[in-house]
Structures are given as C-alpha cells and as structure tokens.
Write an enzyme that holds these catalytic residues in place. Structure first.
Site, mmCIF file in Angstrom:
data_model
loop_
_atom_site.group_PDB
_atom_site.id
_atom_site.type_symbol
_atom_site.label_atom_id
_atom_site.label_comp_id
_atom_site.label_asym_id
_atom_site.label_seq_id
_atom_site.Cartn_x
_atom_site.Cartn_y
_atom_site.Cartn_z
ATOM 1 N N ALA A 49 0.854 -1.191 0.000
ATOM 2 C CA ALA A 49 0.000 0.000 0.000
ATOM 3 C C ALA A 49 0.887 1.237 0.000
ATOM 4 O O ALA A 49 1.821 1.334 0.796
ATOM 5 C CB ALA A 49 -0.891 0.010 1.235
ATOM 6 N N LYS A 50 0.603 2.159 -0.901
ATOM 7 C CA LYS A 50 1.364 3.411 -0.927
ATOM 8 C C LYS A 50 0.682 4.359 0.054
ATOM 9 O O LYS A 50 -0.035 5.291 -0.332
ATOM 10 C CB LYS A 50 1.366 3.942 -2.364
ATOM 11 C CG LYS A 50 2.534 4.808 -2.713
ATOM 12 C CD LYS A 50 2.588 5.041 -4.217
ATOM 13 C CE LYS A 50 3.365 6.295 -4.549
ATOM 14 N NZ LYS A 50 4.687 6.400 -3.968
ATOM 15 N N GLY A 51 0.837 4.021 1.334
ATOM 16 C CA GLY A 51 0.123 4.737 2.395
ATOM 17 C C GLY A 51 0.890 5.974 2.846
ATOM 18 O O GLY A 51 2.125 5.952 2.926
#
Ligand code: PPE
Length: 306
Positions: free
Chosen positions: A158-160
């Site tokens: 996830a590109k959180g």
C-alpha cells in the site's frame, strides 16, 4: 524544492482554485497518517502532453486503498478522467501529478471506518528529483540503519501516507551524512528499495531487482524497466539481493516516477562507477518512451487532448 503553483486542484469532483484547496486542521489523515497517494508524471510529446501509464497508477491507488479499508467514492474511470481534466485545465506540457485519498474532517479516534473518504488531484511542474547531475552521472547511496517495513507492521504494497515516515527517517539520515539517497534493508536483511524508488543491480549483463516480499513497492517504472529490458534482450529477474551484491555490482540504478531512471555511482563509499552500458541503454529508452518517441510503447502514453 518549493512547489510551483498551478491554477486548479481537483477536490471531490470540483476543480477549485489552487489557493482554495485547503482542509481543516482536524482532518483525520493529518493526525493518524491513514491515506494513500500516487505519484504520476505527464511528459511533453509531439502530440501534446501525455500522462505516463495513468491507468496503472490509478489502479494501484485503488489497491492501496483496499488494503487500508479506504472506500473511494469514485471508480478508476472517474479518477483517470479527473486526472486528465486537471492536467488539461492547468495547461501543463509536463508536470507531476499527485492524487491523494484521505480521511476527512468529522471524526477522531482510531476507528477510521466512519470517516469521510476525500480525494484530491494536484499537479505542478517538478524538475529532476535527484538532480540533473545525479541523472547524468549517478547518485551516491548509503544503506540506512532504518529498516523497511515489516509486512505485518505496515503493508508495503500500500502506498500509504504514514508509511513515508520510514522513508523520511532514512532520507534525512542519508542527506545529513552527505549522500544523495538511502537504501533500506528488509527486516530479514535483504535489500528492499530506496526511500521512494525501486533498486536494480546489473551483474554479468543481467538485471536483478528485489521482490515485493523484500518490502519493495511494485513500481510502475520498475515494470517499464522490465519490459524495456526484455525487449532489449537483457535478462531481468526478481530475486533477493544482499548488501555485498550492491558493493560488487557491475552497475546499479534506481527507478521511480519522481526520480525517473537514475544510475547509482556508489553504495556505502564502494564505487560502482560511471553509468554502465545496461543502465544507459535502459535510461535512454525510458526517456524516449515517456516522450512518446517509441511506437512499441505507445499504449503507455495517455494523451491529454484539447
Ligand atoms: N518505492 C517507493 C517506496 C516509492 O515511493 C516509489 C514511488 C517507488 C518505489 C517507485 O514506484 P513507481 O513510481 O510506480 O515507479 N515514489 C513516488 C513518490 C516520491 C515522492 O517523493 O513523493 C514517486 O516516485 O512519485
């Protein structure tokens, strides 16, 4: 690098004036970091500006959001169209594009499920991320004492937003020590990636890059490098890399949307040297592809239109 203002920012379906694209100080994501984003570039081509691999980036945004339980109130087509509208209305020939999905104002506390999910898309001109000198001659890297995320602590796929605290710690450590950029190892001790880029080594003419199980984001530039390498007849494999493999590499380079394709000149003061033939070839073809100069990659260029 100070942000250069554009005219409009897309926020929840409206194109608002740049200076009015503001949020409340009690916005949930500002406190707890749960949001997801993308980094995309549009390049000038002889048919006008074209966004590079736009749909793949928006699809990854949705995958990131799914992992973090963020229910985006739009679909992929909506955000593809909104991105193209934003680039068009701002009149950019080339720019960086930052879609952001965030939890809005209205709730506090660690259960995010009742928060509103808001979306913005901003664009601005952004030059060379690691410097023109680095792009041409290579960057000096250090292996950070900060580790990449344990996948059971923060899911690296996830590109959180909050994930990037880890990148910032490593980046600051590297810059303060006089290096251009940091490399992070996984909790198992394998090479993972850089603070905002994937990493590759070249040995005996073959490219090796760490797998996502070493904590690397599945980069879209990385997948472009793969396709270009395969088309050039260069062997490309995903596999675990040790720090000593970096020190002894024939060539090494990194890739990311912001950074583009950048040679690595040294790692922990072990000199790899000037950009080698594989790196230079991949870099050249990559820049031709983003500028729409390679018909075989035409499907990667999403033309903005009039
Ligand atoms: N790893 C990380 C951790 C990462 O943030 C990026 C992109 C990549 C790999 C490469 O992914 P791709 O862009 O799909 O090839 N980093 C974005 C944010 C950088 C920033 O400074 O902000 C980017 O390059 O836009």
């Amino acid at each position: 690098m100070p942000i250069e203002k554009s005219s409009k920012i897309w926020m929840n379906g409206e194109l608002v004036d740049w200076d009015d694209a503001t949020i409340h100080v009690l916005t949930h994501t500002l406190h707890y970091g749960n949001g997801v984003f993308e980094g995309i570039r549009a390049y000038e081509t002889d048919r006008g500006p074209a966004v590079f691999r736009l749909r793949e980036h928006i699809e990854r945004l949705f995958r990131s959001a799914k992992i973090l339980f963020l229910d985006i109130p739009y679909d992929v087509d909506d955000l593809v169209a909104a991105t193209l509208d934003t680039v068009r209305v701002n009149g950019h020939q080339s720019c960086y594009i930052r879609p952001l999905v965030y939890l809005g104002y209205g709730e506090m506390g660690l259960n995010p499920l009742s928060c509103s999910v808001d979306v913005s898309i901003a664009t601005w001109p952004w030059g060379t991320y690691l410097g023109d000198e680095g792009l041409a001659n290579g960057v000096d890297m250090m292996i950070s004492s900060w580790q990449r995320h344990d996948p059971n602590a923060m899911p690296p796929a996830a590109k959180g937003c909050g994930h990037y605290i880890n990148s910032q710690m490593a980046k600051v450590q590297a810059v303060k020590a006089g290096y251009d950029e940091a490399i992070l190892l996984s909790p198992q001790g394998y090479v993972s990636e850089c603070t905002g880029e994937n990493l590759f080594v070249v040995r005996d003419g073959a490219i090796v890059t760490p797998p996502s199980s070493a904590g690397a984001l599945e980069g879209i530039t990385q997948s472009s490098v793969r396709r270009i390498a395969e088309d050039l007849g260069v062997s490309y494999v995903q596999g675990n890399i040790l720090r000593s493999d970096l020190y002894t590499a024939d060539e090494a380079f990194l890739s990311g949307t912001a950074a583009e394709v950048v040679p690595i000149r040294s790692v922990d003061d072990r000199v790899i040297g000037a950009p080698g033939p594989v790196t230079s070839r991949i870099q050249d073809v990559y820049f031709q592809a983003v500028r729409g100069e390679r018909p075989e990659y035409a499907e990667w260029n999403e033309h903005v239109g009039d």
